[in-house]
Design a protein around this motif. Sequence first.
Motif, short mmCIF file in Angstrom:
data_model
loop_
_atom_site.label_atom_id
_atom_site.label_comp_id
_atom_site.label_asym_id
_atom_site.label_seq_id
_atom_site.Cartn_x
_atom_site.Cartn_y
_atom_site.Cartn_z
N PRO A 77 29.40 50.25 31.36
CA PRO A 77 28.95 49.11 32.17
C PRO A 77 30.13 48.49 32.92
O PRO A 77 31.25 48.42 32.40
CB PRO A 77 28.36 48.14 31.15
CG PRO A 77 28.79 48.60 29.82
CD PRO A 77 29.21 50.04 29.95
N ARG A 78 29.87 48.08 34.13
CA ARG A 78 30.91 47.47 34.95
C ARG A 78 31.14 46.03 34.47
O ARG A 78 30.21 45.36 34.05
CB ARG A 78 30.48 47.43 36.40
CG ARG A 78 30.41 48.76 37.06
CD ARG A 78 30.44 48.52 38.54
NE ARG A 78 29.53 49.40 39.25
CZ ARG A 78 29.27 49.27 40.54
NH1 ARG A 78 29.80 48.31 41.23
NH2 ARG A 78 28.46 50.12 41.15
N PRO A 79 32.38 45.57 34.59
CA PRO A 79 32.63 44.16 34.20
C PRO A 79 31.92 43.21 35.15
O PRO A 79 31.73 43.52 36.33
CB PRO A 79 34.15 44.03 34.32
CG PRO A 79 34.58 45.14 35.21
CD PRO A 79 33.57 46.24 35.05
N THR A 80 31.50 42.08 34.64
CA THR A 80 30.82 41.09 35.47
C THR A 80 31.78 40.07 36.06
O THR A 80 31.45 39.42 37.05
CB THR A 80 29.73 40.35 34.68
OG1 THR A 80 30.34 39.71 33.56
CG2 THR A 80 28.65 41.31 34.21
N HIS A 81 32.96 39.93 35.46
CA HIS A 81 33.95 38.96 35.94
C HIS A 81 35.33 39.61 35.92
O HIS A 81 35.63 40.43 35.06
CB HIS A 81 33.98 37.70 35.08
CG HIS A 81 32.74 36.88 35.22
ND1 HIS A 81 31.56 37.19 34.58
CD2 HIS A 81 32.50 35.77 35.96
CE1 HIS A 81 30.64 36.30 34.91
NE2 HIS A 81 31.18 35.44 35.74
N SER A 82 36.18 39.21 36.90
CA SER A 82 37.55 39.70 36.91
C SER A 82 38.37 38.91 35.90
O SER A 82 37.88 37.94 35.31
CB SER A 82 38.14 39.54 38.32
OG SER A 82 38.31 38.17 38.62
N GLU A 83 39.62 39.30 35.74
CA GLU A 83 40.50 38.61 34.78
C GLU A 83 40.72 37.15 35.16
O GLU A 83 40.93 36.31 34.29
CB GLU A 83 41.84 39.33 34.69
CG GLU A 83 41.75 40.69 34.05
CD GLU A 83 43.09 41.41 34.02
OE1 GLU A 83 44.13 40.76 34.29
OE2 GLU A 83 43.10 42.61 33.71
N ASP A 84 40.66 36.84 36.45
CA ASP A 84 40.88 35.45 36.87
C ASP A 84 39.58 34.67 37.06
O ASP A 84 39.57 33.58 37.62
CB ASP A 84 41.73 35.40 38.14
CG ASP A 84 41.16 36.21 39.29
OD1 ASP A 84 40.23 36.98 39.06
OD2 ASP A 84 41.68 36.07 40.41
N GLY A 85 38.45 35.23 36.59
CA GLY A 85 37.20 34.48 36.57
C GLY A 85 36.28 34.67 37.77
O GLY A 85 35.27 33.98 37.87
N VAL A 86 36.61 35.57 38.67
CA VAL A 86 35.76 35.81 39.84
C VAL A 86 34.51 36.55 39.42
O VAL A 86 34.57 37.54 38.69
CB VAL A 86 36.53 36.61 40.92
CG1 VAL A 86 35.63 36.96 42.08
CG2 VAL A 86 37.74 35.83 41.39
#
Length: 81
Positions: A17-26
């Motif tokens: 599954p693809r991540p829903t948020h980046s490391e900085d919260g995007v």
Amino acid sequence: MSEPAETNPESGPEEAPRPTHSEDGVDLTLIRWMLSLTPRERLLVAQKYAQSIVGVRRLIAPPLKAPACRGSCAAAAAPPP
């Protein structure tokens, strides 16, 4: 227009599954959703958001009136002789 989806219908069972948020919260789901739209659809979405903002601003603070003239406005608006 479609709404952002939580799952990726293009991914097969072998893909993680693809991540829903980046490391900085995007929120990556919103980015993917916007990229799935045509340029025209993106513009329509942006226009609707802008119209919503204008509507809220009108509810909060009515538009400002033009400043009153102090005698020189009539002369400036009159056509030259």
